[in-house]
Design a protein around this motif. Structure first.
Motif: not given
Length: 374
Positions: A224-234, A250-251, A264-278
């Motif tokens: 479920p992509t709305m329970m994570n951000f791509f890139g957050i580990d990096k 997008a990634e 200094n890259n502080f970006s993440v991707a939600c992999c869609g067009s919505n962001v969840s409270t999680f």
């Protein structure tokens, strides 16, 4: 009365969700996965397969077929009603859900105050305390499944300006069997939780399968992509150090920011067009003080749309961005990136025209506070 959409959504029980989807939106009785999550028919696009998952903890749906997207109950109503021949605005969808479930929480002044909750100053302050712990862990996949991927950055992305070094750092590979660029998804702890594939065949792109979970050895490596951000580990260390986070769709946008800004890259991707409270709580747990909503530029006008209809769609999209920003604004400074000067093409990410354009867009950002736009 103005309905409190967040309170309505967060108060919905599983019985409420089933009532809406079965009685109103046309789904059959849901199945359940091995974690107890409900799986409905894909009424979001008038499909018949049971591929629409509802995750109670985040109050979000995720469609694992044509949509490939995450959304809440209000967005689901809008999509399902569209396929039933009805047009629902976001406020109409909120009112619809409120009336069906009896969850008529509002922000107006009711005439009878006898049964209303009294909220003290301390309760109001506690409501906006920053989140410190993320308690839900997604299932982890066996790292050995990644051995089937070709560990080579894709030439298409190199030509787009994503360097070999960045693709290697973010474990970008290639899955020959499905002819897809393979994108490894890890959670904030670095656990392997999913594998998405970006299509290279035009046929897949034209059929709405540009980004899809990858199947290896008969196992669908979805999450479920709305329970994570791509890139957050990096990027989490930069986010914690700079106390900023930029949310892209997008990634690829995260990868381009890596080449622009490195450590200094502080970006993440939600992999869609919505962001969840999680997802919001993931960023708050890192101590962010500023959040930038950097979703793609809205699409061009369709040939069959009137100018008035197109303007309404743009307003709906702006309201969507505002709603995402308002999720963060009680806790941190929240901004929306909007292309006022025509620097981007339609559906471009804010990074797609290079670092200078991105930084110009950032200079013209809109601040959203708890009361509205500044």
């Amino acid at each position: 009365m103005f309905f409190d959409k967040d309170r309505i959504r967060d108060s919905l029980t599983l019985d409420d969700i089933k009532k809406i989807l079965i009685n109103e939106l046309g789904s059959n009785e849901p199945n359940k996965d091995n974690q107890g999550n409900l799986i409905f028919q894909t009424v979001c696009h008038a499909g018949e397969k049971h591929k629409l998952y509802y995750y109670e903890d985040s109050k979000q749906f995720h469609c694992y077929t044509d949509c490939g997207d995450s959304f809440d109950i209000f967005e689901l109503v809008i999509r399902a009603k569209k396929h039933q021949g009805e047009t629902f605005s976001f406020p109409k969808a909120v009112k619809y859900v409120a009336r069906l479930t009896g969850k008529t929480f509002g922000t107006g002044f009711p005439s009878n105050q006898q049964n209303n909750e009294i909220i003290t100053d301390w309760e109001w302050i506690n409501k906006f305390e920053k989140k410190e712990k993320i308690n839900i862990e997604l299932p982890e996949y066996d790292e050995r499944l990644l051995d089937v991927l070709l560990p080579y950055p894709h030439i298409n992305w190199i030509e787009e300006g994503i360097s070999y070094e960045t693709q290697k750092k973010f474990e970008i590979g290639y899955y020959m069997r499905e002819e897809r660029i393979a994108i490894v998804h890890r959670d904030i702890k670095g656990r392997f939780i999913g594998l998405r594939g970006r299509a290279t065949r035009q046929e897949d792109i034209d059929n709405g399968k540009k980004y899809m979970p990858v199947t290896i050895n008969g196992k669908l490596l979805n999450h479920p992509t709305m329970m994570n951000f791509f890139g957050i580990d990096k990027t989490k260390e930069a986010i914690k150090r700079l106390k900023k986070a930029a949310i892209f769709e997008a990634e690829k946008s995260v990868l381009k920011c890596e080449d622009f800004y490195g450590e200094n890259n502080f970006s993440v991707a939600c992999c869609g067009s919505n962001v969840s409270t999680f997802q919001r709580d993931i960023l708050l747990s890192l101590g962010v003080e500023e959040v930038f909503i950097c979703l793609d530029k809205f699409r061009d006008k369709k040939p069959d749309e009137t100018g008035e209809e197109y303007e309404e769609k743009i307003i709906d999209y702006q309201e969507k961005l505002l709603n995402i920003a308002r999720m963060f604004s009680p806790y941190v400074r929240s901004y929306i990136i909007w292309d006022f000067e025509g620097l981007l093409d339609f559906k471009d990410s804010p990074v797609d025209k290079g670092k200078e354009v991105l930084e110009e867009l950032m200079r013209n950002k809109i601040e959203v506070n708890t009361l509205g736009v500044e």
